[in-house]
Design a protein around this motif. Structure first.
Motif, mmCIF file in Angstrom:
data_model
loop_
_atom_site.group_PDB
_atom_site.id
_atom_site.type_symbol
_atom_site.label_atom_id
_atom_site.label_comp_id
_atom_site.label_asym_id
_atom_site.label_seq_id
_atom_site.Cartn_x
_atom_site.Cartn_y
_atom_site.Cartn_z
ATOM 1 N N LEU A 28 0.824 -1.206 0.000
ATOM 2 C CA LEU A 28 0.000 0.000 0.000
ATOM 3 C C LEU A 28 0.859 1.258 0.000
ATOM 4 C CD1 LEU A 28 -3.098 0.436 0.100
ATOM 5 C CD2 LEU A 28 -2.839 0.874 2.519
ATOM 6 N N GLY A 29 2.033 1.178 0.584
ATOM 7 C CA GLY A 29 2.930 2.325 0.678
ATOM 8 C C GLY A 29 3.536 2.770 -0.641
ATOM 9 N N THR A 30 3.421 1.936 -1.686
ATOM 10 C CA THR A 30 3.940 2.322 -3.000
ATOM 11 C C THR A 30 2.877 2.996 -3.853
ATOM 12 O OG1 THR A 30 3.472 0.150 -3.947
ATOM 13 C CG2 THR A 30 5.675 0.495 -3.002
ATOM 14 N N GLY A 31 1.727 3.234 -3.270
ATOM 15 C CA GLY A 31 0.622 3.886 -3.961
ATOM 16 C C GLY A 31 -0.528 2.910 -4.173
ATOM 17 N N PHE A 32 -1.710 3.467 -4.430
ATOM 18 C CA PHE A 32 -2.887 2.623 -4.594
ATOM 19 C C PHE A 32 -3.964 3.354 -5.383
ATOM 20 C CE2 PHE A 32 -3.060 4.769 -0.494
ATOM 21 C CZ PHE A 32 -4.336 5.319 -0.454
ATOM 22 N N GLY A 33 -4.888 2.559 -5.891
ATOM 23 C CA GLY A 33 -6.056 3.094 -6.573
ATOM 24 C C GLY A 33 -7.245 2.988 -5.646
ATOM 25 N N ILE A 34 -8.213 3.864 -5.833
ATOM 26 C CA ILE A 34 -9.369 3.868 -4.945
ATOM 27 C C ILE A 34 -10.631 4.145 -5.754
ATOM 28 C CG2 ILE A 34 -9.163 6.312 -4.330
ATOM 29 C CD1 ILE A 34 -9.707 5.344 -1.392
ATOM 30 N N ILE A 35 -11.687 3.431 -5.420
ATOM 31 C CA ILE A 35 -13.002 3.660 -6.012
ATOM 32 C C ILE A 35 -13.988 3.787 -4.860
ATOM 33 C CG2 ILE A 35 -14.846 2.754 -7.468
ATOM 34 C CD1 ILE A 35 -12.714 1.072 -8.915
ATOM 35 N N LEU A 36 -14.779 4.833 -4.877
ATOM 36 C CA LEU A 36 -15.830 5.049 -3.884
ATOM 37 C C LEU A 36 -17.146 5.073 -4.635
ATOM 38 C CD1 LEU A 36 -16.596 5.756 -0.924
ATOM 39 C CD2 LEU A 36 -16.490 8.160 -1.633
ATOM 40 N N SER A 37 -18.130 4.300 -4.173
ATOM 41 C CA SER A 37 -19.421 4.245 -4.842
ATOM 42 C C SER A 37 -20.548 4.293 -3.827
ATOM 43 C CB SER A 37 -19.540 2.957 -5.665
ATOM 44 O OG SER A 37 -20.825 2.864 -6.246
ATOM 45 N N ASP A 38 -21.630 4.970 -4.214
ATOM 46 C CA ASP A 38 -22.834 4.971 -3.392
ATOM 47 C C ASP A 38 -23.876 4.022 -3.975
ATOM 48 O OD1 ASP A 38 -23.755 6.329 -5.619
ATOM 49 O OD2 ASP A 38 -24.314 8.154 -4.542
ATOM 50 N N ASP A 58 3.458 15.827 6.539
ATOM 51 C CA ASP A 58 2.540 16.888 6.979
ATOM 52 C C ASP A 58 1.950 16.585 8.347
ATOM 53 O OD1 ASP A 58 2.993 18.270 4.631
ATOM 54 O OD2 ASP A 58 1.043 17.775 3.730
ATOM 55 N N MET A 59 1.713 15.299 8.601
ATOM 56 C CA MET A 59 1.144 14.891 9.887
ATOM 57 C C MET A 59 2.224 14.651 10.939
ATOM 58 S SD MET A 59 -1.939 12.438 8.638
ATOM 59 C CE MET A 59 -2.629 12.314 10.274
ATOM 60 N N GLU A 60 3.488 14.872 10.538
ATOM 61 C CA GLU A 60 4.623 14.648 11.430
ATOM 62 C C GLU A 60 4.601 13.226 11.997
ATOM 63 O OE1 GLU A 60 4.623 17.839 14.276
ATOM 64 O OE2 GLU A 60 5.133 19.314 12.742
ATOM 65 N N MET A 61 4.351 12.274 11.099
ATOM 66 C CA MET A 61 4.254 10.875 11.474
ATOM 67 C C MET A 61 5.302 10.084 10.687
ATOM 68 S SD MET A 61 0.920 8.357 11.124
ATOM 69 C CE MET A 61 -0.045 9.092 12.427
ATOM 70 N N ASN A 62 5.905 9.122 11.330
ATOM 71 C CA ASN A 62 6.819 8.220 10.658
ATOM 72 C C ASN A 62 6.087 7.584 9.480
ATOM 73 O OD1 ASN A 62 7.536 5.173 10.381
ATOM 74 N ND2 ASN A 62 9.387 6.126 11.233
ATOM 75 N N ARG A 63 6.725 7.558 8.306
ATOM 76 C CA ARG A 63 6.070 7.059 7.093
ATOM 77 C C ARG A 63 5.563 5.627 7.265
ATOM 78 N NH1 ARG A 63 6.278 4.466 2.485
ATOM 79 N NH2 ARG A 63 5.586 5.461 0.561
ATOM 80 N N LYS A 64 6.367 4.762 7.856
ATOM 81 C CA LYS A 64 5.974 3.366 8.053
ATOM 82 C C LYS A 64 4.714 3.276 8.925
ATOM 83 C CE LYS A 64 7.683 -1.094 9.616
ATOM 84 N NZ LYS A 64 8.778 -1.842 10.209
ATOM 85 N N LYS A 65 4.674 4.068 9.990
ATOM 86 C CA LYS A 65 3.502 4.088 10.873
ATOM 87 C C LYS A 65 2.282 4.619 10.120
ATOM 88 C CE LYS A 65 1.228 4.149 14.792
ATOM 89 N NZ LYS A 65 0.532 2.956 15.222
ATOM 90 N N TYR A 66 2.489 5.648 9.288
ATOM 91 C CA TYR A 66 1.394 6.214 8.514
ATOM 92 C C TYR A 66 0.803 5.160 7.569
ATOM 93 C CZ TYR A 66 -1.247 9.290 5.473
ATOM 94 O OH TYR A 66 -2.260 9.885 4.759
ATOM 95 N N VAL A 67 1.648 4.390 6.905
ATOM 96 C CA VAL A 67 1.173 3.340 5.996
ATOM 97 C C VAL A 67 0.413 2.272 6.781
ATOM 98 C CG1 VAL A 67 1.896 1.505 4.408
ATOM 99 C CG2 VAL A 67 2.915 3.781 4.232
ATOM 100 N N GLU A 68 0.876 1.930 7.975
ATOM 101 C CA GLU A 68 0.162 0.969 8.819
ATOM 102 C C GLU A 68 -1.233 1.477 9.156
ATOM 103 O OE1 GLU A 68 2.541 0.098 12.273
ATOM 104 O OE2 GLU A 68 4.200 -0.644 11.055
ATOM 105 N N GLU A 69 -1.347 2.768 9.465
ATOM 106 C CA GLU A 69 -2.651 3.354 9.769
ATOM 107 C C GLU A 69 -3.544 3.379 8.530
ATOM 108 O OE1 GLU A 69 -3.966 4.160 12.785
ATOM 109 O OE2 GLU A 69 -2.105 3.287 13.575
ATOM 110 N N LEU A 70 -2.969 3.660 7.363
ATOM 111 C CA LEU A 70 -3.735 3.599 6.115
ATOM 112 C C LEU A 70 -4.317 2.207 5.914
ATOM 113 C CD1 LEU A 70 -1.690 5.494 3.350
ATOM 114 C CD2 LEU A 70 -3.974 6.051 4.192
ATOM 115 N N LYS A 71 -3.501 1.188 6.141
ATOM 116 C CA LYS A 71 -3.965 -0.187 5.986
ATOM 117 C C LYS A 71 -5.137 -0.467 6.913
ATOM 118 C CE LYS A 71 0.434 -2.156 4.560
ATOM 119 N NZ LYS A 71 1.560 -3.019 4.941
ATOM 120 N N LYS A 72 -5.013 -0.052 8.155
ATOM 121 C CA LYS A 72 -6.089 -0.285 9.121
ATOM 122 C C LYS A 72 -7.367 0.428 8.699
ATOM 123 C CE LYS A 72 -2.991 -0.706 13.080
ATOM 124 N NZ LYS A 72 -2.547 -0.019 14.308
ATOM 125 N N ALA A 73 -7.234 1.675 8.251
ATOM 126 C CA ALA A 73 -8.406 2.472 7.901
ATOM 127 C C ALA A 73 -9.045 2.038 6.586
ATOM 128 C CB ALA A 73 -8.023 3.948 7.825
#
Length: 89
Positions: A28-38, A58-73
């Motif tokens: 996920l950290g190398t980029g991703f595609g996203i589709i949102l549908s209603d 920008d969030m002053e967060m370690n990149r690895k930690k940020y990617v982990e949070e992206l995965k969770k979310a």
């Protein structure tokens, strides 16, 4: 390519149901595609590796930690249900 599809109920409109599909190649950290549908309309986009790094900085967060949070979310699904809020605007 890996893909996940999750149902979300945004806090901005809790009665609405949206479907969020995220697709990525190796990590996920190398980029991703996203589709949102209603269910009637769909919106697509991509997030680059550079954008992920910039957002983490920008969030002053370690990149690895940020990617982990992206995965969770974005891709963890039921195990993260209730831990992340989505707003649609």
């Amino acid at each position: 390519m890996e893909k996940t599809l999750n149902r979300i109920h945004p806090v901005s409109d809790p009665e609405a149901t949206y479907f969020l599909q995220v697709s990525w190649e190796n990590d996920l950290g190398t980029g991703f595609g996203i589709i949102l549908s209603d269910g009637l309309c769909a919106w697509t986009g991509t997030v680059s590796e550079a954008e992920i790094s910039r957002e983490a900085a920008d969030m002053e967060m370690n990149r690895k930690k940020y990617v982990e949070e992206l995965k969770k979310a974005l891709i963890a699904g039921e195990e993260s249900a209730g831990k992340y809020n989505f707003a649609i605007s």
